[in-house]
Design a protein around this motif. Sequence first.
Motif, PDB file in Angstrom:
ATOM      1  N   ILE A  67       0.842  -1.205   0.000  1.00  0.00           N
ATOM      2  CA  ILE A  67       0.000   0.000   0.000  1.00  0.00           C
ATOM      3  C   ILE A  67       0.874   1.251   0.000  1.00  0.00           C
ATOM      4  O   ILE A  67       0.506   2.284  -0.577  1.00  0.00           O
ATOM      5  N   THR A  68       2.052   1.170   0.592  1.00  0.00           N
ATOM      6  CA  THR A  68       2.963   2.312   0.563  1.00  0.00           C
ATOM      7  C   THR A  68       3.401   2.619  -0.863  1.00  0.00           C
ATOM      8  O   THR A  68       3.337   3.772  -1.315  1.00  0.00           O
ATOM      9  N   LEU A  69       3.819   1.597  -1.598  1.00  0.00           N
ATOM     10  CA  LEU A  69       4.228   1.792  -2.990  1.00  0.00           C
ATOM     11  C   LEU A  69       3.058   2.298  -3.824  1.00  0.00           C
ATOM     12  O   LEU A  69       3.214   3.210  -4.651  1.00  0.00           O
ATOM     13  N   HIS A  70       1.882   1.720  -3.613  1.00  0.00           N
ATOM     14  CA  HIS A  70       0.700   2.134  -4.370  1.00  0.00           C
ATOM     15  C   HIS A  70       0.347   3.584  -4.076  1.00  0.00           C
ATOM     16  O   HIS A  70      -0.001   4.350  -4.989  1.00  0.00           O
ATOM     17  N   THR A  71       0.443   3.995  -2.825  1.00  0.00           N
ATOM     18  CA  THR A  71       0.126   5.378  -2.451  1.00  0.00           C
ATOM     19  C   THR A  71       1.059   6.360  -3.158  1.00  0.00           C
ATOM     20  O   THR A  71       0.632   7.426  -3.604  1.00  0.00           O
ATOM     21  N   VAL A  72       2.316   5.999  -3.282  1.00  0.00           N
ATOM     22  CA  VAL A  72       3.274   6.867  -3.972  1.00  0.00           C
ATOM     23  C   VAL A  72       2.995   6.904  -5.475  1.00  0.00           C
ATOM     24  O   VAL A  72       3.258   7.908  -6.135  1.00  0.00           O
ATOM     25  N   ALA A  73       2.430   5.833  -6.013  1.00  0.00           N
ATOM     26  CA  ALA A  73       2.077   5.813  -7.439  1.00  0.00           C
ATOM     27  C   ALA A  73       0.817   6.624  -7.736  1.00  0.00           C
ATOM     28  O   ALA A  73       0.519   6.904  -8.900  1.00  0.00           O
ATOM     29  N   ARG A  74       0.097   6.999  -6.688  1.00  0.00           N
ATOM     30  CA  ARG A  74      -1.153   7.739  -6.833  1.00  0.00           C
ATOM     31  C   ARG A  74      -0.916   9.233  -6.592  1.00  0.00           C
ATOM     32  O   ARG A  74       0.170   9.650  -6.182  1.00  0.00           O
TER      33      ARG A  74
END
Length: 260
Positions: A67-74
């Motif tokens: 979720i950390t990586l996904h949040t940065v991709a958003r």
Amino acid sequence: MSDESGQLESPEEFTKIESIYVRHRNALMVRGQFTPIYTDYYLHLMQHGIRHNGDLDLMLKDFMALITLHTVARPWAETIAWTVNLRAPRINLFTTASSLQESVVGRLFTEDVREPDRNLFYSQVLAPNQHEPRISTLEVEGKDPVEWLAQYYRQSEQRPGRAFRLEDENFVLIVAQPDCDMEWFNALDDAAVEVIETTEETKLLESRRFRFHCGCTLDKILPVLGNWRERPDELFEGDDVITIQCPRCAARYAITRDML
């Protein structure tokens, strides 16, 4: 050093998350080394006397990394929360991350969990100027958060995304951008992802930093019990002290009658 509840605090460490554009392949690579976050996560568990089954512990750690990586991709200002309700084992995994707060946190729910007829993945996204979060629900297969992420991207993000669990607690997310080289994207494996910066032309877009941090305090927990002030006997059931857990991180707080 102690917080206002009197509990010891540990110095928090940050994990650097890098966003890298893969030229000619038209893909975004987001990566991070999660040992600092995991260190604070384990200090948190020790502080509150929490122990997890090894497999469930690993599942939650993976979930927080993804979720950390996904949040940065958003987009920068979103706050994202994921919950997975599993049939077997019957548990809920919860995690939430925010770039604005530079934080990620998560917990396991193992008691009083309803048994679903299938594994369900719930996503909540709160953006600025939104009064209510945007919610999506999908069915996921298996018990591997890495596979859940690929299914989530396919069904909810409507663009391909793949995660890779590498050595030494490194995780990488590859997200297809318009005109992505899908043959290359689909052929990626751990070994290829490890060396992308030597085999492809890349550009660092930005770096962010994240820590394991909830921010809960006794003062924030007490208002949740406001409805019990007129009937404390029902709440305490003959005890002088009860323990309340934070719904985000499972931190434990001792509550006495006079605190209400």
